[in-house]
Design a protein around this motif. Structure first.
Motif, PDB file in Angstrom:
ATOM      1  N   ASN A  41       0.826  -1.214   0.000  1.00  0.00           N
ATOM      2  CA  ASN A  41       0.000   0.000   0.000  1.00  0.00           C
ATOM      3  C   ASN A  41       0.857   1.259   0.000  1.00  0.00           C
ATOM      4  O   ASN A  41       0.535   2.246  -0.680  1.00  0.00           O
ATOM      5  CB  ASN A  41      -0.943   0.005   1.204  1.00  0.00           C
ATOM      6  N   GLU A  42       1.958   1.236   0.762  1.00  0.00           N
ATOM      7  CA  GLU A  42       2.861   2.397   0.786  1.00  0.00           C
ATOM      8  C   GLU A  42       3.507   2.607  -0.585  1.00  0.00           C
ATOM      9  O   GLU A  42       3.656   3.743  -1.039  1.00  0.00           O
ATOM     10  CB  GLU A  42       3.935   2.207   1.850  1.00  0.00           C
ATOM     11  N   LEU A  43       3.880   1.517  -1.239  1.00  0.00           N
ATOM     12  CA  LEU A  43       4.471   1.636  -2.572  1.00  0.00           C
ATOM     13  C   LEU A  43       3.446   2.146  -3.574  1.00  0.00           C
ATOM     14  O   LEU A  43       3.771   2.974  -4.440  1.00  0.00           O
ATOM     15  CB  LEU A  43       5.016   0.281  -3.029  1.00  0.00           C
ATOM     16  N   MET A  44       2.213   1.693  -3.452  1.00  0.00           N
ATOM     17  CA  MET A  44       1.160   2.122  -4.371  1.00  0.00           C
ATOM     18  C   MET A  44       0.981   3.638  -4.331  1.00  0.00           C
ATOM     19  O   MET A  44       0.726   4.270  -5.352  1.00  0.00           O
ATOM     20  CB  MET A  44      -0.160   1.425  -4.000  1.00  0.00           C
ATOM     21  N   GLU A  45       1.182   4.241  -3.163  1.00  0.00           N
ATOM     22  CA  GLU A  45       1.044   5.687  -3.020  1.00  0.00           C
ATOM     23  C   GLU A  45       2.157   6.444  -3.737  1.00  0.00           C
ATOM     24  O   GLU A  45       1.995   7.615  -4.086  1.00  0.00           O
ATOM     25  CB  GLU A  45       1.045   6.066  -1.533  1.00  0.00           C
ATOM     26  N   GLN A  46       3.294   5.764  -3.959  1.00  0.00           N
ATOM     27  CA  GLN A  46       4.443   6.433  -4.582  1.00  0.00           C
ATOM     28  C   GLN A  46       4.667   6.029  -6.032  1.00  0.00           C
ATOM     29  O   GLN A  46       5.580   6.526  -6.684  1.00  0.00           O
ATOM     30  CB  GLN A  46       5.720   6.102  -3.798  1.00  0.00           C
ATOM     31  N   ILE A  47       3.809   5.151  -6.546  1.00  0.00           N
ATOM     32  CA  ILE A  47       4.082   4.463  -7.805  1.00  0.00           C
ATOM     33  C   ILE A  47       4.321   5.398  -8.988  1.00  0.00           C
ATOM     34  O   ILE A  47       5.083   5.086  -9.900  1.00  0.00           O
ATOM     35  CB  ILE A  47       2.936   3.460  -8.109  1.00  0.00           C
ATOM     36  N   LYS A  48       3.681   6.561  -8.989  1.00  0.00           N
ATOM     37  CA  LYS A  48       3.808   7.461 -10.142  1.00  0.00           C
ATOM     38  C   LYS A  48       4.769   8.623  -9.910  1.00  0.00           C
ATOM     39  O   LYS A  48       4.912   9.499 -10.760  1.00  0.00           O
ATOM     40  CB  LYS A  48       2.423   7.996 -10.542  1.00  0.00           C
ATOM     41  N   LYS A  49       5.428   8.622  -8.778  1.00  0.00           N
ATOM     42  CA  LYS A  49       6.355   9.714  -8.486  1.00  0.00           C
ATOM     43  C   LYS A  49       7.619   9.576  -9.337  1.00  0.00           C
ATOM     44  O   LYS A  49       8.207   8.490  -9.417  1.00  0.00           O
ATOM     45  CB  LYS A  49       6.724   9.724  -7.001  1.00  0.00           C
ATOM     46  N   PRO A  50       8.054  10.664  -9.967  1.00  0.00           N
ATOM     47  CA  PRO A  50       9.276  10.595 -10.802  1.00  0.00           C
ATOM     48  C   PRO A  50      10.536  10.314  -9.989  1.00  0.00           C
ATOM     49  O   PRO A  50      11.560   9.931 -10.552  1.00  0.00           O
ATOM     50  CB  PRO A  50       9.333  11.977 -11.456  1.00  0.00           C
ATOM     51  N   LEU A  82       8.396 -10.510 -17.565  1.00  0.00           N
ATOM     52  CA  LEU A  82       7.554 -10.399 -18.761  1.00  0.00           C
ATOM     53  C   LEU A  82       6.129 -10.887 -18.516  1.00  0.00           C
ATOM     54  O   LEU A  82       5.183 -10.391 -19.136  1.00  0.00           O
ATOM     55  CB  LEU A  82       8.168 -11.196 -19.916  1.00  0.00           C
ATOM     56  N   GLU A  83       5.996 -11.838 -17.619  1.00  0.00           N
ATOM     57  CA  GLU A  83       4.670 -12.387 -17.336  1.00  0.00           C
ATOM     58  C   GLU A  83       3.808 -11.449 -16.491  1.00  0.00           C
ATOM     59  O   GLU A  83       2.606 -11.656 -16.359  1.00  0.00           O
ATOM     60  CB  GLU A  83       4.805 -13.742 -16.644  1.00  0.00           C
ATOM     61  N   GLY A  84       4.428 -10.423 -15.927  1.00  0.00           N
ATOM     62  CA  GLY A  84       3.696  -9.439 -15.141  1.00  0.00           C
ATOM     63  C   GLY A  84       4.561  -8.855 -14.050  1.00  0.00           C
ATOM     64  O   GLY A  84       5.321  -9.585 -13.404  1.00  0.00           O
ATOM     65  N   HIS A  85       4.480  -7.527 -13.897  1.00  0.00           N
ATOM     66  CA  HIS A  85       5.288  -6.847 -12.887  1.00  0.00           C
ATOM     67  C   HIS A  85       4.566  -5.598 -12.409  1.00  0.00           C
ATOM     68  O   HIS A  85       3.529  -5.211 -12.950  1.00  0.00           O
ATOM     69  CB  HIS A  85       6.675  -6.496 -13.449  1.00  0.00           C
ATOM     70  N   ILE A  86       5.139  -4.966 -11.405  1.00  0.00           N
ATOM     71  CA  ILE A  86       4.562  -3.740 -10.861  1.00  0.00           C
ATOM     72  C   ILE A  86       4.779  -2.605 -11.860  1.00  0.00           C
ATOM     73  O   ILE A  86       5.872  -2.468 -12.419  1.00  0.00           O
ATOM     74  CB  ILE A  86       5.193  -3.408  -9.494  1.00  0.00           C
ATOM     75  N   PRO A  87       3.766  -1.785 -12.113  1.00  0.00           N
ATOM     76  CA  PRO A  87       3.897  -0.710 -13.105  1.00  0.00           C
ATOM     77  C   PRO A  87       5.103   0.195 -12.845  1.00  0.00           C
ATOM     78  O   PRO A  87       5.356   0.609 -11.710  1.00  0.00           O
ATOM     79  CB  PRO A  87       2.581   0.070 -12.943  1.00  0.00           C
ATOM     80  N   GLY A  88       5.846   0.449 -13.910  1.00  0.00           N
ATOM     81  CA  GLY A  88       7.006   1.334 -13.834  1.00  0.00           C
ATOM     82  C   GLY A  88       8.302   0.645 -13.480  1.00  0.00           C
ATOM     83  O   GLY A  88       9.377   1.254 -13.558  1.00  0.00           O
ATOM     84  N   ALA A  89       8.238  -0.638 -13.117  1.00  0.00           N
ATOM     85  CA  ALA A  89       9.444  -1.344 -12.687  1.00  0.00           C
ATOM     86  C   ALA A  89      10.345  -1.680 -13.870  1.00  0.00           C
ATOM     87  O   ALA A  89       9.871  -2.050 -14.949  1.00  0.00           O
ATOM     88  CB  ALA A  89       9.072  -2.624 -11.949  1.00  0.00           C
ATOM     89  N   VAL A  90      11.661  -1.561 -13.651  1.00  0.00           N
ATOM     90  CA  VAL A  90      12.649  -2.080 -14.591  1.00  0.00           C
ATOM     91  C   VAL A  90      13.136  -3.419 -14.049  1.00  0.00           C
ATOM     92  O   VAL A  90      12.985  -3.703 -12.863  1.00  0.00           O
ATOM     93  CB  VAL A  90      13.838  -1.115 -14.791  1.00  0.00           C
ATOM     94  N   ASN A  91      13.678  -4.238 -14.924  1.00  0.00           N
ATOM     95  CA  ASN A  91      14.098  -5.575 -14.500  1.00  0.00           C
ATOM     96  C   ASN A  91      15.612  -5.688 -14.439  1.00  0.00           C
ATOM     97  O   ASN A  91      16.320  -5.342 -15.377  1.00  0.00           O
ATOM     98  CB  ASN A  91      13.547  -6.628 -15.473  1.00  0.00           C
ATOM     99  N   LEU A  92      16.092  -6.172 -13.277  1.00  0.00           N
ATOM    100  CA  LEU A  92      17.508  -6.473 -13.138  1.00  0.00           C
ATOM    101  C   LEU A  92      17.648  -7.675 -12.203  1.00  0.00           C
ATOM    102  O   LEU A  92      17.395  -7.566 -11.017  1.00  0.00           O
ATOM    103  CB  LEU A  92      18.289  -5.284 -12.584  1.00  0.00           C
ATOM    104  N   ASP A  93      18.007  -8.810 -12.772  1.00  0.00           N
ATOM    105  CA  ASP A  93      18.155 -10.039 -11.995  1.00  0.00           C
ATOM    106  C   ASP A  93      19.530 -10.029 -11.330  1.00  0.00           C
ATOM    107  O   ASP A  93      20.553 -10.216 -11.976  1.00  0.00           O
ATOM    108  CB  ASP A  93      18.014 -11.239 -12.927  1.00  0.00           C
ATOM    109  N   PHE A  94      19.542  -9.812 -10.025  1.00  0.00           N
ATOM    110  CA  PHE A  94      20.806  -9.667  -9.301  1.00  0.00           C
ATOM    111  C   PHE A  94      21.633 -10.946  -9.265  1.00  0.00           C
ATOM    112  O   PHE A  94      22.816 -10.915  -8.955  1.00  0.00           O
ATOM    113  CB  PHE A  94      20.553  -9.169  -7.870  1.00  0.00           C
TER     114      PHE A  94
END
Length: 261
Positions: free
Chosen positions: A6-15, A29-41
């Motif tokens: 819920n806390e992340l949802m409040e910040q999701i569109k902040k630049p 690719l199968e689905g992720h949180i909006p705005g997320a970039v992918n980096l497999d550590f």
């Protein structure tokens, strides 16, 4: 160091938010949180903790954080499937470079999805920035340092019991670092993937706050999760052994301890 869905949802569109999905690209690719970039550590193991080896690690990680677009004014959130080890590695790395606003999504993507929050499938591009941070040498340990500290520092092995006992072998040698105690990192999280309460965690990590604690696993990922737990519990002097057993177990001149079952 934890942020709720819920806390992340409040910040999701902040630049000012940099959101990093630490899972595999296939999962992303199968689905992720909006705005997320992918980096497999998991592509960034590091098994050389000589002085030069750690310098090279710092340079590569500085480049990586630049590629991700991390700057001092950004809030950085890492997540994987649960409150897991890859996201914890990202948070530890940010803290190593003294970046303050860095968090792990509690419960990870599974909790996000279970909560019915919005998901996207489009790939998001990186927005590189020049990253620079002050390195905190108090958060890392190399093999030479640990070898001198055996018997004085509290050494915490976060691998499975079978790895610790030597029944599962993932290096040239089996066993564990002498004097190390074993608390499997998976005990840090609940069945639903969220982090256990501080009260429950404190019962597991019943150490002195005055102890110097060095955590390790196979490659420094599970150890990063336990590092975050110890920091949340208020332990001040905690280091991650970056090379972990992947380095120690393959260095034939270093001491090894085996449980006599």
């Amino acid at each position: 160091m934890l942020i709720s869905s819920n806390e992340l949802m409040e910040q999701i569109k902040k630049p000012s938010l940099v959101l990093i999905d630490c899972r595999s690209y296939k999962d992303y690719l199968e689905g992720h949180i909006p705005g997320a970039v992918n980096l497999d550590f998991f592509h960034y193991h590091w098994f050389d903790t000589s002085k030069d080896g750690i310098k090279a690690f710092e340079k590569q990680m500085e480049n990586l954080l630049s590629f991700l677009g991390v700057t001092k004014d950004k809030t950085v959130v890492f997540y994987d499937d649960v409150s897991g080890m890859s996201a914890a590695r990202g948070v530890w790395l940010s803290m190593y470079f003294s970046h303050e606003n860095t968090f792990m999504l509690d419960g990870g993507f599974k909790k996000w999805k279970r909560s019915g929050l919005v998901i996207e499938t489009k790939t998001n591009g990186f927005k590189p920035e020049k990253f620079s941070g002050k390195i905190n040498k108090e958060m890392i340990a190399g093999y030479e340092y640990i070898n001198k500290k055996i018997g004085t520092a509290k050494i915490l092995d976060t691998r499975s019991r079978d790895e610790y006992d030597g029944n599962t072998i993932r290096a040239a040698r089996k066993g564990h670092i002498p004097t190390a105690v074993n608390i499997d990192w998976i005990l840090n999280i609940n069945e639903d993937g969220t982090m256990k309460s501080l009260e429950d965690l404190a019962k597991m990590y019943d150490f002195s706050k005055n102890d110097e604690i060095i955590v390790y696993c196979q490659g420094g990922y599970r150890a990063a999760n336990s590092f975050l737990v110890l920091k949340m519990l208020g332990f001040k002097n905690v280091k991650v052994y970056l090379g972990s057993w992947g380095e120690w177990g393959n260095k034939l001149d270093l001491p090894v301890e085996l449980n006599q079952n």
